[in-house]
Design a protein around this motif. Sequence first.
Motif, PDB file in Angstrom:
ATOM      1  N   PRO A 193       0.791  40.632  22.515  1.00 55.75           N
ATOM      2  CA  PRO A 193       0.617  40.867  23.620  1.00 55.75           C
ATOM      3  C   PRO A 193       1.940  40.054  24.939  1.00 55.75           C
ATOM      4  CG  PRO A 193      -1.394  39.801  23.563  1.00 55.75           C
ATOM      5  CD  PRO A 193      -0.805  39.503  22.059  1.00 55.75           C
ATOM      6  N   ASP A 194       2.162  38.752  24.612  1.00 56.71           N
ATOM      7  CA  ASP A 194       4.006  38.310  24.671  1.00 56.71           C
ATOM      8  C   ASP A 194       5.164  38.010  23.826  1.00 56.71           C
ATOM      9  OD1 ASP A 194       3.019  36.635  22.225  1.00 56.71           O
ATOM     10  OD2 ASP A 194       3.722  34.703  22.783  1.00 56.71           O
ATOM     11  N   HIS A 195       4.940  39.293  22.585  1.00 57.48           N
ATOM     12  CA  HIS A 195       6.679  39.951  22.179  1.00 57.48           C
ATOM     13  C   HIS A 195       7.309  40.444  23.570  1.00 57.48           C
ATOM     14  CE1 HIS A 195       9.651  42.234  20.184  1.00 57.48           C
ATOM     15  NE2 HIS A 195       8.585  41.401  19.335  1.00 57.48           N
ATOM     16  N   PRO A 196       8.850  40.462  23.480  1.00 54.44           N
ATOM     17  CA  PRO A 196       9.347  40.382  24.142  1.00 54.44           C
ATOM     18  C   PRO A 196       9.486  41.900  24.240  1.00 54.44           C
ATOM     19  CG  PRO A 196       9.855  39.064  23.003  1.00 54.44           C
ATOM     20  CD  PRO A 196       9.224  39.464  22.149  1.00 54.44           C
ATOM     21  N   ALA A 197       8.811  43.128  23.715  1.00 55.85           N
ATOM     22  CA  ALA A 197       9.234  44.375  23.755  1.00 55.85           C
ATOM     23  C   ALA A 197       7.864  44.976  24.854  1.00 55.85           C
ATOM     24  CB  ALA A 197       9.099  44.945  22.691  1.00 55.85           C
ATOM     25  N   LEU A 198       6.479  43.655  24.834  1.00 49.40           N
ATOM     26  CA  LEU A 198       5.892  44.008  25.965  1.00 49.40           C
ATOM     27  C   LEU A 198       5.819  43.289  27.281  1.00 49.40           C
ATOM     28  CD1 LEU A 198       3.159  44.027  23.678  1.00 49.40           C
ATOM     29  CD2 LEU A 198       3.935  46.046  24.206  1.00 49.40           C
ATOM     30  N   SER A 199       7.120  42.913  27.253  1.00 50.49           N
ATOM     31  CA  SER A 199       6.885  41.612  28.239  1.00 50.49           C
ATOM     32  C   SER A 199       7.811  42.638  29.648  1.00 50.49           C
ATOM     33  CB  SER A 199       8.049  41.019  28.264  1.00 50.49           C
ATOM     34  OG  SER A 199       6.084  39.917  27.265  1.00 50.49           O
ATOM     35  N   ASP A 200       7.976  41.824  31.011  1.00 52.45           N
ATOM     36  CA  ASP A 200       9.180  42.169  32.012  1.00 52.45           C
ATOM     37  C   ASP A 200      10.220  41.754  31.448  1.00 52.45           C
ATOM     38  OD1 ASP A 200       7.679  43.320  33.744  1.00 52.45           O
ATOM     39  OD2 ASP A 200       6.515  41.715  35.024  1.00 52.45           O
ATOM     40  N   HIS A 201      11.546  42.045  31.621  1.00 48.69           N
ATOM     41  CA  HIS A 201      12.541  41.116  31.790  1.00 48.69           C
ATOM     42  C   HIS A 201      14.029  41.354  33.491  1.00 48.69           C
ATOM     43  CE1 HIS A 201      12.510  41.314  27.451  1.00 48.69           C
ATOM     44  NE2 HIS A 201      10.996  42.598  27.732  1.00 48.69           N
ATOM     45  N   GLU A 202      14.655  40.754  33.171  1.00 48.95           N
ATOM     46  CA  GLU A 202      15.201  40.285  34.590  1.00 48.95           C
ATOM     47  C   GLU A 202      16.268  42.588  34.192  1.00 48.95           C
ATOM     48  OE1 GLU A 202      18.971  38.036  35.979  1.00 48.95           O
ATOM     49  OE2 GLU A 202      17.905  37.404  34.188  1.00 48.95           O
ATOM     50  N   GLY A 203      16.278  42.558  35.580  1.00 50.18           N
ATOM     51  CA  GLY A 203      16.700  43.338  36.021  1.00 50.18           C
ATOM     52  C   GLY A 203      15.960  44.592  36.316  1.00 50.18           C
ATOM     53  N   GLN A 204      14.744  44.753  35.524  1.00 49.49           N
ATOM     54  CA  GLN A 204      14.554  46.309  35.429  1.00 49.49           C
ATOM     55  C   GLN A 204      13.603  46.119  36.769  1.00 49.49           C
ATOM     56  OE1 GLN A 204      10.483  44.341  32.951  1.00 49.49           O
ATOM     57  NE2 GLN A 204       9.454  45.127  34.731  1.00 49.49           N
ATOM     58  N   ILE A 205      13.110  47.753  36.632  1.00 51.95           N
ATOM     59  CA  ILE A 205      12.754  47.991  37.701  1.00 51.95           C
ATOM     60  C   ILE A 205      11.440  48.945  37.194  1.00 51.95           C
ATOM     61  CG2 ILE A 205      13.199  50.089  39.231  1.00 51.95           C
ATOM     62  CD1 ILE A 205      16.188  49.750  39.863  1.00 51.95           C
ATOM     63  N   THR A 206      10.208  49.285  38.094  1.00 52.94           N
ATOM     64  CA  THR A 206       9.049  49.576  38.110  1.00 52.94           C
ATOM     65  C   THR A 206       9.120  50.708  39.402  1.00 52.94           C
ATOM     66  OG1 THR A 206       8.161  47.706  37.354  1.00 52.94           O
ATOM     67  CG2 THR A 206       6.905  49.460  38.691  1.00 52.94           C
ATOM     68  N   LEU A 207       8.879  52.154  38.188  1.00 52.77           N
ATOM     69  CA  LEU A 207       8.505  53.570  39.292  1.00 52.77           C
ATOM     70  C   LEU A 207       7.578  53.676  39.718  1.00 52.77           C
ATOM     71  CD1 LEU A 207      11.254  55.635  37.183  1.00 52.77           C
ATOM     72  CD2 LEU A 207      11.822  53.792  39.003  1.00 52.77           C
ATOM     73  N   ASN A 208       7.083  53.602  40.771  1.00 47.76           N
ATOM     74  CA  ASN A 208       6.168  53.860  41.560  1.00 47.76           C
ATOM     75  C   ASN A 208       6.295  54.819  42.119  1.00 47.76           C
ATOM     76  OD1 ASN A 208       5.467  51.003  40.771  1.00 47.76           O
ATOM     77  ND2 ASN A 208       5.420  50.320  42.608  1.00 47.76           N
TER      78      ASN A 208
END
Length: 273
Positions: free
Chosen positions: A167-182
């Motif tokens: 669960p803590d792998h970078p592939a599953l984590s939040d990253h700087e610059g990401q945008i969440t599309l609500n």
Amino acid sequence: MSGSSKFAVDGFTTIPALFEEPDLQEIEKQVQHRLAQPHDPMMNRVGNDLVPLRWNDPIVTRLLCRASVLGRIGSTVAADDLRWISAYISSKGASTPSLLWHQDWWCWDHSISFAPTAPQIAILCYLSDTSDRTGALRVLPGSHLRSLPIHSELPESHSAAAEQLTPDHPALSDHEGQITLNLRRGDAVAVDYRLLHGTHPNRGLSRRDALLFSFTPNWRFLPDSIRAHLAMHPALPNAAEWPTIAEWGEDLFPRYDGTPTSLQINRIAPSRT
């Protein structure tokens, strides 16, 4: 910035209310019916299940019969020759983990992978409201045209390694610059196939369903080898079905007059700047 300009720069853009409520209600009935039927477990992923749909499925025909909907998609991505390739139901169950960061592009060995315009796009349309608690999409703007540090940490999409991440792998984590599309029910997002994207976990008590439609925005400008490969997609009309689609207009579907030929699949984006 216009929607098409934003799409070119960021690799994604939203399309509010792509489908109206009457269409959504009929689509939802069809989706519920399809998800209640057995489907190929090979299409299931940790954090997301896919059910493939062919060109003549009622869910797909509701899209292809709506010239206004296709027109909005085309103008959003500045399409010059929009052709439909495939469709899926994308279902994210209640209390499921994130879908890993990945890119959908499948042919990184080909030089078109580095063109400024998208060779293939996905249109993801939601059947319920989404948020960071209910499996909303998250994207990394501009990652369709440049490498980011996360690229070196990602497993190959659809590989066994991708199914065994902690669960803590970078592939599953939040990253700087990401945008969440609500997004709201009926809203859609257009995504360049090369864009890094994933989902938040679905911490809700309800399944999050969406439709995933794949197009090529500029079919006639694609290299022969790409067209020869895509024309073989099993979702498209086969030779026996082509005579039955005249009423649809043949320009909805890709046609390739040469010999269909498979390309080597490579889903691993190279490091580049």
